[in-house]
Motif scaffolding. Structure first.
Motif, PDB file in Angstrom:
ATOM      1  N   LYS A 700      10.482  19.964   7.485  1.00  0.00           N
ATOM      2  CA  LYS A 700       9.499  20.887   8.041  1.00  0.00           C
ATOM      3  C   LYS A 700       8.107  20.632   7.484  1.00  0.00           C
ATOM      4  O   LYS A 700       7.135  21.228   7.951  1.00  0.00           O
ATOM      5  N   MET A 701       8.015  19.749   6.488  1.00  0.00           N
ATOM      6  CA  MET A 701       6.730  19.473   5.862  1.00  0.00           C
ATOM      7  C   MET A 701       6.163  18.157   6.405  1.00  0.00           C
ATOM      8  O   MET A 701       6.504  17.738   7.512  1.00  0.00           O
ATOM      9  N   ASP A 702       5.328  17.484   5.634  1.00  0.00           N
ATOM     10  CA  ASP A 702       4.671  16.278   6.131  1.00  0.00           C
ATOM     11  C   ASP A 702       5.493  15.039   5.811  1.00  0.00           C
ATOM     12  O   ASP A 702       6.569  15.107   5.203  1.00  0.00           O
ATOM     13  N   ASP A 703       4.951  13.890   6.217  1.00  0.00           N
ATOM     14  CA  ASP A 703       5.653  12.629   6.041  1.00  0.00           C
ATOM     15  C   ASP A 703       5.887  12.306   4.572  1.00  0.00           C
ATOM     16  O   ASP A 703       6.922  11.759   4.200  1.00  0.00           O
ATOM     17  N   THR A 704       4.947  12.670   3.719  1.00  0.00           N
ATOM     18  CA  THR A 704       5.104  12.420   2.276  1.00  0.00           C
ATOM     19  C   THR A 704       6.316  13.146   1.730  1.00  0.00           C
ATOM     20  O   THR A 704       7.084  12.593   0.935  1.00  0.00           O
ATOM     21  N   ALA A 705       6.497  14.391   2.143  1.00  0.00           N
ATOM     22  CA  ALA A 705       7.651  15.164   1.690  1.00  0.00           C
ATOM     23  C   ALA A 705       8.952  14.541   2.172  1.00  0.00           C
ATOM     24  O   ALA A 705       9.947  14.489   1.436  1.00  0.00           O
ATOM     25  N   LYS A 716       9.016   2.129   2.081  1.00  0.00           N
ATOM     26  CA  LYS A 716       7.887   1.390   2.633  1.00  0.00           C
ATOM     27  C   LYS A 716       8.206   0.726   3.973  1.00  0.00           C
ATOM     28  O   LYS A 716       7.320   0.156   4.601  1.00  0.00           O
ATOM     29  N   GLU A 717       9.464   0.781   4.393  1.00  0.00           N
ATOM     30  CA  GLU A 717       9.876   0.053   5.597  1.00  0.00           C
ATOM     31  C   GLU A 717       9.860   0.919   6.849  1.00  0.00           C
ATOM     32  O   GLU A 717       9.548   0.446   7.936  1.00  0.00           O
ATOM     33  N   CYS A 718      10.226   2.185   6.713  1.00  0.00           N
ATOM     34  CA  CYS A 718      10.467   3.012   7.897  1.00  0.00           C
ATOM     35  C   CYS A 718       9.167   3.660   8.376  1.00  0.00           C
ATOM     36  O   CYS A 718       8.368   4.153   7.574  1.00  0.00           O
ATOM     37  N   SER A 719       8.984   3.657   9.684  1.00  0.00           N
ATOM     38  CA  SER A 719       7.824   4.326  10.255  1.00  0.00           C
ATOM     39  C   SER A 719       8.038   5.831  10.187  1.00  0.00           C
ATOM     40  O   SER A 719       9.176   6.320  10.144  1.00  0.00           O
ATOM     41  N   ALA A 720       6.935   6.587  10.167  1.00  0.00           N
ATOM     42  CA  ALA A 720       7.031   8.041  10.052  1.00  0.00           C
ATOM     43  C   ALA A 720       7.815   8.638  11.216  1.00  0.00           C
ATOM     44  O   ALA A 720       8.673   9.510  11.030  1.00  0.00           O
ATOM     45  N   GLU A 721       7.563   8.151  12.442  1.00  0.00           N
ATOM     46  CA  GLU A 721       8.230   8.705  13.614  1.00  0.00           C
ATOM     47  C   GLU A 721       9.717   8.388  13.616  1.00  0.00           C
ATOM     48  O   GLU A 721      10.554   9.221  13.959  1.00  0.00           O
ATOM     49  N   SER A 722      10.059   7.152  13.228  1.00  0.00           N
ATOM     50  CA  SER A 722      11.461   6.757  13.209  1.00  0.00           C
ATOM     51  C   SER A 722      12.237   7.568  12.174  1.00  0.00           C
ATOM     52  O   SER A 722      13.337   8.066  12.448  1.00  0.00           O
ATOM     53  N   LEU A 723      11.657   7.728  10.979  1.00  0.00           N
ATOM     54  CA  LEU A 723      12.323   8.489   9.925  1.00  0.00           C
ATOM     55  C   LEU A 723      12.527   9.938  10.341  1.00  0.00           C
ATOM     56  O   LEU A 723      13.619  10.512  10.162  1.00  0.00           O
ATOM     57  N   LYS A 724      11.503  10.561  10.905  1.00  0.00           N
ATOM     58  CA  LYS A 724      11.607  11.960  11.321  1.00  0.00           C
ATOM     59  C   LYS A 724      12.673  12.131  12.392  1.00  0.00           C
ATOM     60  O   LYS A 724      13.457  13.093  12.363  1.00  0.00           O
ATOM     61  N   THR A 725      12.750  11.193  13.335  1.00  0.00           N
ATOM     62  CA  THR A 725      13.738  11.279  14.421  1.00  0.00           C
ATOM     63  C   THR A 725      15.159  11.219  13.879  1.00  0.00           C
ATOM     64  O   THR A 725      16.042  11.986  14.292  1.00  0.00           O
ATOM     65  N   VAL A 726      15.407  10.317  12.919  1.00  0.00           N
ATOM     66  CA  VAL A 726      16.754  10.194  12.343  1.00  0.00           C
ATOM     67  C   VAL A 726      17.097  11.439  11.539  1.00  0.00           C
ATOM     68  O   VAL A 726      18.235  11.936  11.583  1.00  0.00           O
ATOM     69  N   MET A 727      16.134  11.979  10.784  1.00  0.00           N
ATOM     70  CA  MET A 727      16.394  13.195  10.018  1.00  0.00           C
ATOM     71  C   MET A 727      16.766  14.358  10.941  1.00  0.00           C
ATOM     72  O   MET A 727      17.693  15.129  10.650  1.00  0.00           O
TER      73      MET A 727
END
Length: 777
Positions: A700-705, A716-727
């Motif tokens: 629910k927070m930002d990409d850093t969290a 360092k490998e995963c894009s912010a959008e890809s990581l959020k989608t998998v989560m």
């Protein structure tokens, strides 16, 4: 408060202990010296400067440019990637490629050698033949010249050979077929000439055949028997005139810019249910083009531009939803552009169709009379064919250096004679056959007739031998007469043996004793169901054997023969992996997609579906290409006989039909996703609850969290959008409310979307045209 002196003493002792542990892992002196010599021969590039500051090569932190992998104090993998993209090479004039490979041959256990873009020049030396343990060899993007040496054929264990972007010349040697395990053969962008040896058609394990950007010509050998071939890349050569004969399991076909002049076997292509990319552009293909290619179940790229293809397109033609690139330009097509290809329907689909005779004025269409006139003209081909042959031979002759000019003339004359004979035989009119897939003999007609399952059915036996009944003598030979020393697991009524069949296939054999309470019809039904559980993401049963128990006539014995993989579980490559062997983010998403496809097949690939599989991350194993396979799922037959649980696809069947019965497997998959994300073992339900709570808060927070809780190896490998989608899909899967969990189809779609977000270039029209084969190096 602790005494500072005691803390200092403790840290000193700990450091001394760790240092002593590392000392026990030193290399053999000759291997240590070999690595030092390799550093000197490569002129101390900056990426090898780390060699000066360490004595422990086996524990160097891996990077994309340098990686040394050891096993039991021996170097087994050496990866060096330079940035020598310019010319001339940066290595000194006194560099000796012979001396370099003499040092490399001092690493007798080397299985993987990758020297990419480091400036190597000169002929590949004969000492390459001393690396007898070699499985993967990649020498791409260098300046290596001369012939492909005969000594390369001594590497009998070779599985991947990549010599792209060098200056190799001569013909492709016929002994290439001696590599029985060869899966990848890539010789792109060299100066090779001549025809493809027919012996290539015997490489049964070949998955990638890439010969693009050479001076090769002639007929492509019949590749129909290469059932594992997925990628054929022959673009920018002079192959022709007939379209290659391929196995319908092929995924990518790139033959653009050659000398093909035949008709396109559309009735064959439309049976290629796994075909994703077709590029036949810049040839002289004639005859009708079938728009049904647009609706193949896996197709996403079609380029037929710059040919003489005819046919009438219809407005209501259907298209695969994943189709992202279509180029129909410069042909003789008439009719209406299909509605599904009109660009206002989708922003993600690139469509070109100029230079035809389609209705409307978009993209510069010819009048309809032009296409009808040209279609008649292309039927008069003999003189044009001779003319193009002369041009093709002229290109080949002019491209070779003066020292081999005489040889080129001889080869050219031989090719001309053989080519004329083949063309004369071809003009007798060979019939085109529909290639149909031979599935397991126990697959039912009902399964094949249901349109919802055709796509997966064609894939489910991929890379597996035909399901069959084994003779007991075969299994005794495979297990050394069922010796107790090779038992993998044991229960009161069953044992699992590790074995090897006569053809070398590694297997796990389940021996199960059964009271004779089953009718022959019931047993046949169970075996038929087991035989259908064949999919590239399942560790599948490949056969069975029935026998009577010698000690009790009222008891029967059934042996179930499974695949066996010894490459470790998914957990071992994520949370327990050795340095340099942990999966990166893209590989983890690919693994998750593979598991989801396996679950999808268990749920929907047959009737009735297989549910309540109690999946765990330790029930997923990886093959040598890092493809995930579920090795433990809810098999029929075993529950009725008190079969033991555990891995290797041998769980008891606890089948309970109830509403939302698939959602238990979805929850288990969500737990697997949790471990993929955080990179550490999740053992108990309490672990699941704790990590789930942290994931919910951080998401629910930002990409850093979000990045603060994932595995540091992939931050360092995963894009912010890809990581959020998998989560997000992970949290939905492990929802406490089972009705709120997604279907497996939703899970699969979301993961594939996450993979696209990680690699957005796939949807970029500029880069789509520049796609290259991704090789398992």
């Amino acid at each position: 408060m602790a005494n500072p002196v005691s803390i200092h003493t403790y840290l000193l002792l700990l450091s001394t202990f760790l240092h002593s542990v590392h000392l026990s892992n030193q290399l053999q002196p000759f291997e240590f010296n070999a690595l030092r010599e390799i550093q000197q021969f490569l002129n101390y590039p900056s990426l090898l400067s780390i060699f000066n500051n360490t004595w422990d090569f086996c524990n160097i932190d891996p990077s994309p440019l340098l990686n040394v992998v050891c096993y039991e104090d021996n170097v087994t993998q050496l990866h060096i990637t330079g940035n020598n993209g310019g010319f001339p090479p940066l290595l000194p004039q006194n560099f000796s490629i012979d001396a370099l490979f003499t040092s490399i041959s001092s690493l007798p256990n080397l299985k993987v050698l990758s020297l990419v873009s480091v400036g190597l020049w000169g002929p590949l030396p004969a000492t390459i033949g001393k690396l007898s343990a070699m499985e993967i060899l990649n020498l791409s993007s260098n300046y290596i010249n001369g012939f492909v040496p005969l000594e390369l054929s001594y590497l009998k264990n070779l599985q991947t050979l990549v010599l792209d972007h060098n200056k190799f010349t001569g013909q492709i040697p016929g002994w290439i077929s001696s590599f029985n395990d060869l899966a990848v053969l890539s010789l792109k962008n060299n100066s090779l000439f001549g025809s493809l040896p027919s012996s290539i058609s015997s490489l049964e394990n070949l998955r990638v055949l890439a010969m693009a950007d050479n001076h090769l010509y002639g007929e492509v050998p019949n590749l129909q028997n290469l059932t594992n071939l997925q990628v054929l890349d022959l673009k920018n050569n002079q192959f022709g005139p007939n379209f290659p004969v391929l196995n319908p399991k092929v995924v990518t076909v790139e033959i653009r810019n050659n000398s093909f002049q035949s008709s396109v076997p559309n009735e064959v292509l439309t049976s290629y249910f796994q075909l994703q990319k077709l590029d036949i552009s810049i040839n002289t293909f004639i005859g009708p083009f079938s728009p049904s290619l647009f609706s193949l179940p896996s197709i996403d790229y079609v380029d037929i531009s710059d040919n003489k293809l005819t046919g009438k397109l219809l407005h209501n033609t259907s298209c695969n939803a994943h189709l992202v690139f279509v180029n129909l330009s410069s042909n003789l097509l008439t009719g209406d552009l299909p509605e599904c290809l009109q660009q206002h329907k989708t922003e993600k689909r690139v469509v070109s169709y100029g230079g035809n005779c389609l209705s409307g004025e978009e993209q510069d269409q010819h009048p309809s009379s032009f296409c009808h006139g040209e279609a008649l003209a292309v039927k008069v081909t003999p003189q044009k064919l001779h003319h193009k042959e002369g041009e093709a031979m002229g290109v080949v002759g002019s491209s070779l250096a003066g020292g081999i000019a005489g040889l080129t003339v001889i080869v050219g004359l031989g090719y001309w004679v053989i080519h004329r004979r083949k063309r004369s035989a071809a003009m007798k009119g060979p019939s085109t056959r529909l290639i149909t897939e031979k599935l397991s003999t126990v697959n039912t007609v009902k399964l094949l007739s249901d349109a919802r399952y055709i796509s997966e059915t064609m894939k489910m036996g991929a890379n597996l031998p035909t399901y069959r009944a084994f003779a007991l003598e075969e299994l005794k030979e495979a297990t050394d007469n069922f010796t107790h020393s090779i038992i993998m697991a044991e229960g009161s009524l069953s044992q699992i043996y590790r074995g090897k069949l006569a053809d070398g296939t590694a297997v796990a054999i389940r021996c199960l004793k059964m009271k004779r309470k089953h009718s022959p019809q019931t047993l046949t039904h169970h075996i038929e169901m087991i035989s259908k559980l064949r999919h590239k993401h399942l560790l599948s049963c490949i056969g069975h054997c029935f026998e009577c128990c010698p000690d009790d006539s009222s008891v029967g014995i059934i042996y179930l023969v499974f695949q066996y993989l010894s490459n470790g579980t998914l957990r071992s490559s994520i949370s327990e992996g050795m340095a340099g062997q942990r999966l990166n983010w893209a590989q983890r998403i690919a693994g998750a997609i593979g598991i989801a496809k396996g679950i999808q097949f268990l749920h929907t690939g047959m009737i009735p579906g297989v549910f309540s599989n109690n999946l765990k991350i330790t029930d997923v194993v990886l093959d040598h290409n890092f493809h995930a396979k579920i090795c433990s799922y809810n098999l029929p037959l075993l529950a009725d006989n008190g079969g033991m649980g555990g891995s290797n696809g041998l769980k008891p069947n606890v089948r309970v039909r109830e509403k939302d019965e698939d959602k238990g497997d979805i929850h288990d998959f969500g737990v697997i996703l949790l471990e993929i994300l955080v990179g550490r073992p999740i053992i108990s339900e309490n672990d699941v609850m704790v990590v789930k709570d942290i994931l919910q808060v951080s998401n629910k927070m930002d990409d850093t969290a979000r990045r603060s809780i994932v595995d540091p190896a992939i931050i360092k490998e995963c894009s912010a959008e890809s990581l959020k989608t998998v989560m997000e899909i992970c949290l939905r899967c492990i929802s406490d409310d089972s009705t709120g969990r997604p279907s497996i189809d939703d899970v699969l779609w979301t993961l594939q979307f996450a993979a696209q977000l990680q690699d957005p270039w796939r949807l970029d029209s500029h880069h789509i045209h520049q796609q290259s084969v991704s090789l398992p190096l």
